[in-house]
Scaffold this motif. Structure first.
Motif, PDB file in Angstrom:
ATOM      1  N   ASN A  62       0.829  -1.206   0.000  1.00 58.49           N
ATOM      2  CA  ASN A  62       0.000   0.000   0.000  1.00 58.49           C
ATOM      3  C   ASN A  62       0.863   1.256   0.000  1.00 58.49           C
ATOM      4  OD1 ASN A  62      -2.494   1.494   0.228  1.00 58.49           O
ATOM      5  ND2 ASN A  62      -1.980   1.826   2.381  1.00 58.49           N
ATOM      6  N   ILE A  63       1.896   1.252   0.831  1.00 58.43           N
ATOM      7  CA  ILE A  63       2.800   2.404   0.889  1.00 58.43           C
ATOM      8  C   ILE A  63       3.502   2.590  -0.454  1.00 58.43           C
ATOM      9  CG2 ILE A  63       4.918   3.289   1.921  1.00 58.43           C
ATOM     10  CD1 ILE A  63       2.562   3.628   3.730  1.00 58.43           C
ATOM     11  N   GLU A  64       3.969   1.493  -1.047  1.00 56.80           N
ATOM     12  CA  GLU A  64       4.665   1.592  -2.334  1.00 56.80           C
ATOM     13  C   GLU A  64       3.735   2.140  -3.419  1.00 56.80           C
ATOM     14  OE1 GLU A  64       7.004  -1.205  -5.620  1.00 56.80           O
ATOM     15  OE2 GLU A  64       6.734  -1.926  -3.554  1.00 56.80           O
ATOM     16  N   ARG A  65       2.500   1.676  -3.437  1.00 54.05           N
ATOM     17  CA  ARG A  65       1.533   2.154  -4.431  1.00 54.05           C
ATOM     18  C   ARG A  65       1.269   3.651  -4.262  1.00 54.05           C
ATOM     19  NH1 ARG A  65      -2.112  -0.925  -3.087  1.00 54.05           N
ATOM     20  NH2 ARG A  65      -3.324   0.470  -1.757  1.00 54.05           N
ATOM     21  N   ASP A 113       8.596   4.241   7.367  1.00 55.11           N
ATOM     22  CA  ASP A 113       7.658   3.460   6.567  1.00 55.11           C
ATOM     23  C   ASP A 113       7.885   3.622   5.072  1.00 55.11           C
ATOM     24  OD1 ASP A 113       6.512   2.547   8.844  1.00 55.11           O
ATOM     25  OD2 ASP A 113       4.530   3.432   8.520  1.00 55.11           O
ATOM     26  N   PHE A 114       8.423   4.775   4.644  1.00 57.33           N
ATOM     27  CA  PHE A 114       8.511   4.985   3.197  1.00 57.33           C
ATOM     28  C   PHE A 114       9.923   5.211   2.657  1.00 57.33           C
ATOM     29  CE2 PHE A 114       8.116   9.391   4.656  1.00 57.33           C
ATOM     30  CZ  PHE A 114       8.951  10.090   3.797  1.00 57.33           C
ATOM     31  N   ILE A 115      10.862   5.653   3.474  1.00 55.51           N
ATOM     32  CA  ILE A 115      12.214   5.889   2.970  1.00 55.51           C
ATOM     33  C   ILE A 115      12.873   4.594   2.476  1.00 55.51           C
ATOM     34  CG2 ILE A 115      14.555   6.583   3.597  1.00 55.51           C
ATOM     35  CD1 ILE A 115      12.779   8.928   3.039  1.00 55.51           C
ATOM     36  N   PRO A 116      12.831   3.480   3.244  1.00 51.33           N
ATOM     37  CA  PRO A 116      13.433   2.238   2.728  1.00 51.33           C
ATOM     38  C   PRO A 116      12.806   1.787   1.417  1.00 51.33           C
ATOM     39  CG  PRO A 116      12.992   2.054   5.080  1.00 51.33           C
ATOM     40  CD  PRO A 116      12.314   3.302   4.623  1.00 51.33           C
ATOM     41  N   GLU A 120      14.723   1.302  -2.154  1.00 46.26           N
ATOM     42  CA  GLU A 120      14.725   0.006  -2.832  1.00 46.26           C
ATOM     43  C   GLU A 120      14.191   0.119  -4.256  1.00 46.26           C
ATOM     44  OE1 GLU A 120      12.552  -2.786  -0.497  1.00 46.26           O
ATOM     45  OE2 GLU A 120      13.713  -2.373   1.326  1.00 46.26           O
ATOM     46  N   THR A 121      13.227   0.981  -4.471  1.00 46.52           N
ATOM     47  CA  THR A 121      12.559   1.075  -5.767  1.00 46.52           C
ATOM     48  C   THR A 121      13.116   2.195  -6.645  1.00 46.52           C
ATOM     49  OG1 THR A 121      10.882   2.547  -4.824  1.00 46.52           O
ATOM     50  CG2 THR A 121      10.413   0.185  -4.810  1.00 46.52           C
ATOM     51  N   ALA A 122      14.119   2.909  -6.154  1.00 44.24           N
ATOM     52  CA  ALA A 122      14.733   4.041  -6.879  1.00 44.24           C
ATOM     53  C   ALA A 122      13.815   5.263  -6.949  1.00 44.24           C
ATOM     54  CB  ALA A 122      15.175   3.638  -8.285  1.00 44.24           C
ATOM     55  N   MET A 123      12.680   5.234  -6.247  1.00 48.10           N
ATOM     56  CA  MET A 123      11.857   6.440  -6.192  1.00 48.10           C
ATOM     57  C   MET A 123      12.539   7.555  -5.400  1.00 48.10           C
ATOM     58  SD  MET A 123       7.867   5.179  -5.896  1.00 48.10           S
ATOM     59  CE  MET A 123       8.062   3.749  -4.836  1.00 48.10           C
ATOM     60  N   ILE A 124      13.611   7.180  -4.691  1.00 48.75           N
ATOM     61  CA  ILE A 124      14.377   8.182  -3.943  1.00 48.75           C
ATOM     62  C   ILE A 124      15.066   9.167  -4.882  1.00 48.75           C
ATOM     63  CG2 ILE A 124      16.547   6.882  -3.878  1.00 48.75           C
ATOM     64  CD1 ILE A 124      15.010   8.910  -0.975  1.00 48.75           C
ATOM     65  N   LEU A 125      15.263   8.785  -6.157  1.00 47.15           N
ATOM     66  CA  LEU A 125      15.979   9.668  -7.087  1.00 47.15           C
ATOM     67  C   LEU A 125      15.180  10.931  -7.421  1.00 47.15           C
ATOM     68  CD1 LEU A 125      17.583   6.972  -9.426  1.00 47.15           C
ATOM     69  CD2 LEU A 125      18.635   8.196  -7.512  1.00 47.15           C
ATOM     70  N   SER A 158      22.359   6.098  -0.930  1.00 39.05           N
ATOM     71  CA  SER A 158      23.357   5.461  -1.794  1.00 39.05           C
ATOM     72  C   SER A 158      22.999   5.610  -3.273  1.00 39.05           C
ATOM     73  CB  SER A 158      23.503   3.985  -1.432  1.00 39.05           C
ATOM     74  OG  SER A 158      22.272   3.305  -1.583  1.00 39.05           O
ATOM     75  N   LYS A 159      21.721   5.456  -3.600  1.00 34.02           N
ATOM     76  CA  LYS A 159      21.336   5.573  -5.006  1.00 34.02           C
ATOM     77  C   LYS A 159      21.584   6.984  -5.524  1.00 34.02           C
ATOM     78  CE  LYS A 159      18.131   1.805  -5.936  1.00 34.02           C
ATOM     79  NZ  LYS A 159      18.436   0.971  -4.799  1.00 34.02           N
ATOM     80  N   GLN A 160      21.382   7.995  -4.692  1.00 29.58           N
ATOM     81  CA  GLN A 160      21.677   9.358  -5.115  1.00 29.58           C
ATOM     82  C   GLN A 160      23.171   9.531  -5.368  1.00 29.58           C
ATOM     83  OE1 GLN A 160      19.296  11.083  -1.660  1.00 29.58           O
ATOM     84  NE2 GLN A 160      19.101  12.721  -3.163  1.00 29.58           N
ATOM     85  N   LEU A 161      23.983   8.958  -4.490  1.00 34.81           N
ATOM     86  CA  LEU A 161      25.430   9.126  -4.619  1.00 34.81           C
ATOM     87  C   LEU A 161      25.974   8.430  -5.855  1.00 34.81           C
ATOM     88  CD1 LEU A 161      27.966  10.270  -3.103  1.00 34.81           C
ATOM     89  CD2 LEU A 161      28.262   7.976  -2.191  1.00 34.81           C
ATOM     90  N   TYR A 162      25.441   7.242  -6.158  1.00 32.87           N
ATOM     91  CA  TYR A 162      26.019   6.433  -7.224  1.00 32.87           C
ATOM     92  C   TYR A 162      25.288   6.551  -8.556  1.00 32.87           C
ATOM     93  CZ  TYR A 162      28.722   4.287  -3.479  1.00 32.87           C
ATOM     94  OH  TYR A 162      29.569   4.071  -2.421  1.00 32.87           O
ATOM     95  N   ARG A 163      24.054   7.070  -8.555  1.00 33.56           N
ATOM     96  CA  ARG A 163      23.303   7.094  -9.804  1.00 33.56           C
ATOM     97  C   ARG A 163      22.922   8.493 -10.280  1.00 33.56           C
ATOM     98  NH1 ARG A 163      18.728   2.482  -9.476  1.00 33.56           N
ATOM     99  NH2 ARG A 163      18.083   3.623 -11.337  1.00 33.56           N
TER     100      ARG A 163
END
Length: 324
Positions: A62-65, A113-116, A120-125, A158-163
């Motif tokens: 639900n959170i991911e959606r 609840d949502f940062i991990p 994981e899904t690259a939505m952090i970018l 990490s994804k921000q740093l490397y991608r």
């Protein structure tokens, strides 16, 4: 296999009839959920399905959606700020910026609840880029009113740093909002550096060359804290709250913190102690030589308007004092 020895492990999920399902479809689905829990708990083990697992998986889905939907309306996200306080004078020297998600139906969703899931899904970018822009915008609004040495830190994943090209991204938004690099500090964790040390070293050098300070967060909790200080050039360390929590009652924690502060001073690094909850903790850290403190003793993270009001009240009353 082709003269190579392969070692095979297994993660097993178990669902029992009729407790965990009365149809083959339900049993397989629930066994699958239990298997993924076994993988999440370190692999090469087994887990028996429980209703709590299903609730956790449903909540995560639900959170991911909703998180994916929120990317079309990033205004749901806010930067909150927790003060960074000088332990000798009580003056607010800056703040750590922390993301909060104000969902129109779910309300304020906790970061845990949502940062991990975002990472994981690259939505952090896209979210991370938007937060960097909001940070620069906010600093622009504050600059006419704050002291020259006021700064705000932001956590980088990490994804921000490397991608992502963080150097270009920060440069673009700093120029857009006329923000000097000295007002921004980038916080990274030791675990982030583990993934690709060569790439991390290159990026951090470029970040620091642009004028943005780099701080090592959660210092002392990783496996290679000292080796990282030798290899990576950083401007400061943040002592993890696990060392601060029992600093009054545990002499080992006090000695460890004292050693960290002395080492940092010898390396010409600033030190922030996280998780300060009492006056005694603040006084002890100040006596040890720690310059800056952060924690619920001073204030919890708060929305931008509340943070500004606190700063205005502090400048008018100037009543924060410590007994040294």
């Amino acid at each position: 296999m082709e003269n190579e020895e392969l070692v095979v492990g297994g993660s097993i999920g178990i669902a029992r009839y009729p407790h965990n399902g009365k149809t083959a479809e339900d049993l397989i689905k629930n066994a699958d959920i239990a298997m993924y829990r076994a993988k999440a708990d370190g692999k090469n083990t087994h887990k028996v399905f429980t209703p709590k697992m299903l609730k956790s998986v449903t909540h995560r889905a639900n959170i991911e959606r909703e998180l994916r939907r929120s990317l079309a309306d990033l205004q749901q996200f806010e930067l909150w700020f927790q003060p960074l306080v000088c332990l000798k004078t009580g003056r607010i020297m800056g703040a750590e910026s922390l993301v909060r998600w104000r969902h129109p139906v779910l309300g304020v969703v906790p970061p845990a609840d949502f940062i991990p899931i975002a990472e994981e899904t690259a939505m952090i970018l896209p979210l991370g880029q938007w937060l960097i822009e909001r940070l620069c915008f906010q600093i622009q609004q504050w600059m006419p009113y704050f002291a020259h040495d006021f700064h705000v830190s932001i956590n980088i994943s990490s994804k921000q740093l490397y991608r992502q090209n963080l150097v270009e991204m920060f440069a673009f938004y700093m120029e857009k909002y006329h923000v000097p690099p000295r007002t921004i500090r980038m916080e990274i964790t030791e675990s982030l550096l583990l993934q690709d040390e060569d790439e991390a070293e290159r990026t951090l050098k470029e970040i620091r060359a642009s004028g943005i300070e780099v701080w090592l967060d959660d210092f002392g909790t990783g496996y290679s804290s000292l080796s990282y200080l030798r290899r990576f050039t950083v401007d400061g360390i943040k002592i993890d709250q696990s060392f601060v929590r029992d600093i009054i009652t545990d002499s080992k924690d006090q000695q460890l913190v004292q050693a960290m502060v002395a080492m940092a001073n010898n390396l010409d690094l600033l030190v922030v102690a996280e998780g300060i909850e009492t006056e005694d903790q603040a006084n002890t850290l100040a006596q040890i030589g720690c310059e800056i403190g952060q924690g619920y003793y001073f204030d919890k993270p708060m929305p931008v308007d509340d943070f500004v009001k606190k700063l205005i009240n502090e400048s008018e009353s100037n009543v924060i004092e410590f007994k040294l």
